[in-house]
Design a protein around this motif. Structure first.
Motif, PDB file in Angstrom:
ATOM      1  N   ALA A  76       0.844  -1.204   0.000  1.00 30.70           N
ATOM      2  CA  ALA A  76       0.000   0.000   0.000  1.00 30.70           C
ATOM      3  C   ALA A  76       0.873   1.245   0.000  1.00 30.70           C
ATOM      4  CB  ALA A  76      -0.927  -0.001   1.218  1.00 30.70           C
ATOM      5  N   ARG A  77       0.426   2.282  -0.700  1.00 29.87           N
ATOM      6  CA  ARG A  77       1.229   3.498  -0.831  1.00 29.87           C
ATOM      7  C   ARG A  77       0.494   4.755  -0.364  1.00 29.87           C
ATOM      8  NH1 ARG A  77       4.442   0.432  -0.647  1.00 29.87           N
ATOM      9  NH2 ARG A  77       6.083  -0.174  -2.116  1.00 29.87           N
ATOM     10  N   GLU A  78      -0.805   4.669  -0.133  1.00 28.17           N
ATOM     11  CA  GLU A  78      -1.557   5.875   0.190  1.00 28.17           C
ATOM     12  C   GLU A  78      -2.367   5.753   1.474  1.00 28.17           C
ATOM     13  OE1 GLU A  78      -3.935   6.724  -3.203  1.00 28.17           O
ATOM     14  OE2 GLU A  78      -2.228   6.810  -4.574  1.00 28.17           O
ATOM     15  N   GLU A  79      -3.274   4.783   1.519  1.00 25.22           N
ATOM     16  CA  GLU A  79      -4.222   4.758   2.642  1.00 25.22           C
ATOM     17  C   GLU A  79      -4.657   3.342   2.969  1.00 25.22           C
ATOM     18  OE1 GLU A  79      -8.027   7.415   3.702  1.00 25.22           O
ATOM     19  OE2 GLU A  79      -8.448   5.965   2.116  1.00 25.22           O
ATOM     20  N   VAL A  80      -4.872   3.110   4.249  1.00 26.73           N
ATOM     21  CA  VAL A  80      -5.502   1.892   4.741  1.00 26.73           C
ATOM     22  C   VAL A  80      -6.740   2.315   5.524  1.00 26.73           C
ATOM     23  CG1 VAL A  80      -5.276  -0.136   6.216  1.00 26.73           C
ATOM     24  CG2 VAL A  80      -3.306   0.657   4.886  1.00 26.73           C
ATOM     25  N   ALA A  81      -7.884   1.737   5.204  1.00 26.51           N
ATOM     26  CA  ALA A  81      -9.144   2.073   5.873  1.00 26.51           C
ATOM     27  C   ALA A  81      -9.751   0.792   6.442  1.00 26.51           C
ATOM     28  CB  ALA A  81     -10.115   2.735   4.895  1.00 26.51           C
ATOM     29  N   LEU A  82     -10.130   0.831   7.709  1.00 23.49           N
ATOM     30  CA  LEU A  82     -10.590  -0.371   8.398  1.00 23.49           C
ATOM     31  C   LEU A  82     -11.874  -0.102   9.173  1.00 23.49           C
ATOM     32  CD1 LEU A  82      -7.123  -1.183  10.035  1.00 23.49           C
ATOM     33  CD2 LEU A  82      -7.983  -2.173   7.901  1.00 23.49           C
ATOM     34  N   VAL A  83     -12.767  -1.088   9.180  1.00 23.00           N
ATOM     35  CA  VAL A  83     -13.936  -1.070  10.062  1.00 23.00           C
ATOM     36  C   VAL A  83     -13.963  -2.401  10.799  1.00 23.00           C
ATOM     37  CG1 VAL A  83     -16.441  -0.923  10.265  1.00 23.00           C
ATOM     38  CG2 VAL A  83     -15.262   0.403   8.505  1.00 23.00           C
ATOM     39  N   GLU A  84     -14.038  -2.335  12.129  1.00 20.71           N
ATOM     40  CA  GLU A  84     -14.068  -3.536  12.964  1.00 20.71           C
ATOM     41  C   GLU A  84     -15.324  -3.497  13.823  1.00 20.71           C
ATOM     42  OE1 GLU A  84     -14.018  -6.747  14.595  1.00 20.71           O
ATOM     43  OE2 GLU A  84     -12.204  -6.458  13.363  1.00 20.71           O
ATOM     44  N   PRO A  85     -16.271  -4.432  13.611  1.00 19.13           N
ATOM     45  CA  PRO A  85     -17.544  -4.380  14.350  1.00 19.13           C
ATOM     46  C   PRO A  85     -17.499  -4.994  15.739  1.00 19.13           C
ATOM     47  CG  PRO A  85     -17.576  -6.194  12.784  1.00 19.13           C
ATOM     48  CD  PRO A  85     -16.258  -5.494  12.591  1.00 19.13           C
ATOM     49  N   GLY A  86     -16.404  -5.685  16.090  1.00 20.64           N
ATOM     50  CA  GLY A  86     -16.340  -6.339  17.391  1.00 20.64           C
ATOM     51  C   GLY A  86     -16.295  -5.343  18.542  1.00 20.64           C
ATOM     52  N   VAL A  87     -16.852  -5.735  19.687  1.00 23.66           N
ATOM     53  CA  VAL A  87     -16.883  -4.841  20.850  1.00 23.66           C
ATOM     54  C   VAL A  87     -15.555  -4.852  21.594  1.00 23.66           C
ATOM     55  CG1 VAL A  87     -19.366  -5.063  21.129  1.00 23.66           C
ATOM     56  CG2 VAL A  87     -17.866  -6.652  22.333  1.00 23.66           C
ATOM     57  N   ALA A  88     -14.661  -5.760  21.246  1.00 19.72           N
ATOM     58  CA  ALA A  88     -13.336  -5.817  21.865  1.00 19.72           C
ATOM     59  C   ALA A  88     -12.413  -6.593  20.940  1.00 19.72           C
ATOM     60  CB  ALA A  88     -13.397  -6.486  23.233  1.00 19.72           C
ATOM     61  N   LEU A  89     -11.146  -6.191  20.922  1.00 20.83           N
ATOM     62  CA  LEU A  89     -10.145  -6.904  20.133  1.00 20.83           C
ATOM     63  C   LEU A  89      -9.427  -7.906  21.034  1.00 20.83           C
ATOM     64  CD1 LEU A  89      -8.558  -3.943  18.133  1.00 20.83           C
ATOM     65  CD2 LEU A  89     -10.285  -5.566  17.340  1.00 20.83           C
ATOM     66  N   ARG A 135      -7.060   5.000   8.654  1.00 21.74           N
ATOM     67  CA  ARG A 135      -8.339   5.358   9.276  1.00 21.74           C
ATOM     68  C   ARG A 135      -9.013   4.085   9.781  1.00 21.74           C
ATOM     69  NH1 ARG A 135     -12.068   8.738   5.472  1.00 21.74           N
ATOM     70  NH2 ARG A 135     -11.247   7.424   3.791  1.00 21.74           N
ATOM     71  N   THR A 136      -9.412   4.092  11.041  1.00 17.20           N
ATOM     72  CA  THR A 136     -10.014   2.910  11.656  1.00 17.20           C
ATOM     73  C   THR A 136     -11.294   3.300  12.388  1.00 17.20           C
ATOM     74  OG1 THR A 136      -7.861   1.864  11.969  1.00 17.20           O
ATOM     75  CG2 THR A 136      -9.669   1.034  13.302  1.00 17.20           C
ATOM     76  N   VAL A 137     -12.339   2.499  12.202  1.00 14.93           N
ATOM     77  CA  VAL A 137     -13.612   2.707  12.901  1.00 14.93           C
ATOM     78  C   VAL A 137     -13.943   1.455  13.708  1.00 14.93           C
ATOM     79  CG1 VAL A 137     -16.070   3.234  12.690  1.00 14.93           C
ATOM     80  CG2 VAL A 137     -14.453   4.175  11.024  1.00 14.93           C
ATOM     81  N   LEU A 138     -14.255   1.643  14.976  1.00 20.63           N
ATOM     82  CA  LEU A 138     -14.739   0.572  15.833  1.00 20.63           C
ATOM     83  C   LEU A 138     -16.048   1.016  16.468  1.00 20.63           C
ATOM     84  CD1 LEU A 138     -11.380   0.625  16.205  1.00 20.63           C
ATOM     85  CD2 LEU A 138     -11.916  -1.404  17.557  1.00 20.63           C
ATOM     86  N   VAL A 139     -16.705   0.095  17.152  1.00 22.77           N
ATOM     87  CA  VAL A 139     -17.947   0.449  17.854  1.00 22.77           C
ATOM     88  C   VAL A 139     -17.601   1.004  19.231  1.00 22.77           C
ATOM     89  CG1 VAL A 139     -19.368  -1.221  16.622  1.00 22.77           C
ATOM     90  CG2 VAL A 139     -18.210  -1.913  18.719  1.00 22.77           C
TER      91      VAL A 139
END
Length: 340
Positions: free
Chosen positions: A146-159, A182-186
């Motif tokens: 990857a050279r520009e961006e990593v975008a993540l969404v994780e729906p779990g309530v805990a890792l 960029r990362t999104v979690l609940v």
């Protein structure tokens, strides 16, 4: 009528404007919708039926509102609930589409067999991988190249700790190379201390972390060109789908941006007190540099990819941390401490 901001969530322009009008005027009736939006009655009834099916509008009994006296009134679902429901439906549709596309390869082979031909089917830009080790290797490769961006969404309530241990070196390498992450979690993830510590670590290296009230989406996006999603959002056994087909990737990216737009900054949600000895995160240093440049808040927020309100909250928190009474004093103190 203006732009259709909810089009990526599957709403038509008419449906969006009906929903928005019901938010502004609770209890409005069908006649009021027809009158204010100037819709043909048949169109209004059709779109209203669909909004009810989606759970975005419901009946609240008779009303005198903008409709006729005694007419059935309408109430709009809470925006958080409405957007979460539409995102879930959109994600389900995308998974179905991805699964249909992956079925094309064996279909082509089966059809060719009718003519006695044996040939490898053409790659259609989507691959299903079931072996966990191979999935990890593929994701490592995507992150490495990857050279520009990593975008993540994780729906779990805990890792889980093993998930953190696996993801940490991969994400930190991306951040050290200057990629946007960029990362999104609940929000429930904030109740899990190891997850919060990991998120704070990523943010200190420049990752942008946000949290959303609810999502079932599990997305990984690399350079806006390759998307990775589970075959089944509720079961990891069938493996993952790696998509590079432009149309599907664009839809998954639009879903990510919709979730991102509905989320809130990690720092603003935590709101925890820190001692004067604590040093700012990399993002906070960027805020300080933007503030010291003398530009407008709108420009600084735009450069950092946050809202103006969030940008100003960062500045207020940093001024409090520095013990500064105004921005020039904050800039001076930040320079004295070597923060910028």
């Amino acid at each position: 009528m203006g732009t259709n901001e909810m089009s990526y969530l599957g709403l038509t322009e008419e449906q969006e404007h009906m929903y928005r009008l019901c938010l502004r005027e609770p209890g409005i009736g069908l006649d009021g919708l027809i009158d204010q939006l100037r819709l043909p009655p048949n169109t209004a009834r059709r779109e209203l039926r669909r909004l009810r099916e989606l759970g975005l509008l419901r009946s609240v009994g008779a009303t005198g509102g903008r409709g006729q006296a005694g007419e059935e009134g309408l109430a709009a679902a809470d925006p958080d609930v409405a957007v979460a429901r539409l995102l879930d439906l959109r994600l389900h549709e995308l998974h179905e589409k991805l699964q249909r596309v992956t079925q094309l390869q064996p279909l082509v082979a089966s059809l060719r067999a009718e003519r006695g031909e044996v040939r490898e089917p053409a790659v259609v830009g989507i691959e299903q991988v079931t072996d966990p080790a191979k999935i990890r290797d593929r994701i490592d490769d995507l992150a490495f190249f990857a050279r520009e961006e990593v975008a993540l969404v994780e729906p779990g309530v805990a890792l889980r700790q093993d998930e953190i241990d696996e993801a940490r070196p991969r994400v930190l390498r991306c951040l050290r190379r200057g990629l946007t992450v960029r990362t999104v979690l609940v929000r429930k993830a904030l109740d899990h201390e190891p997850t919060v510590a990991y998120l704070r670590e990523l943010e200190s290296y420049g990752a942008r972390i946000r949290l959303v009230t609810h999502t079932t989406a599990k997305i990984q996006m690399y350079d806006r060109r390759t998307a990775v999603v589970p075959v089944d959002p509720e079961d990891t056994a069938p493996g993952a789908l790696f998509a590079q087909e432009s149309g599907l990737v664009s839809n998954i990216l639009a879903l990510f941006e919709s979730i991102w737009a509905e989320s809130e900054d990690l720092t603003s949600l935590l709101g925890e007190w820190r001692s004067d000895a604590d040093t700012p995160s990399e993002l906070e240093r960027m805020v300080l540099r933007a503030m010291c440049s003398g530009g407008k808040d709108e420009a600084g927020a735009r450069d950092l990819g946050v809202s103006v309100r969030t940008y100003r909250r960062y500045i207020a928190d940093l001024m409090q941390l520095l013990g500064a009474g105004n921005r020039p004093q904050a800039a001076l103190l930040a320079r004295e401490r070597g923060w910028i």
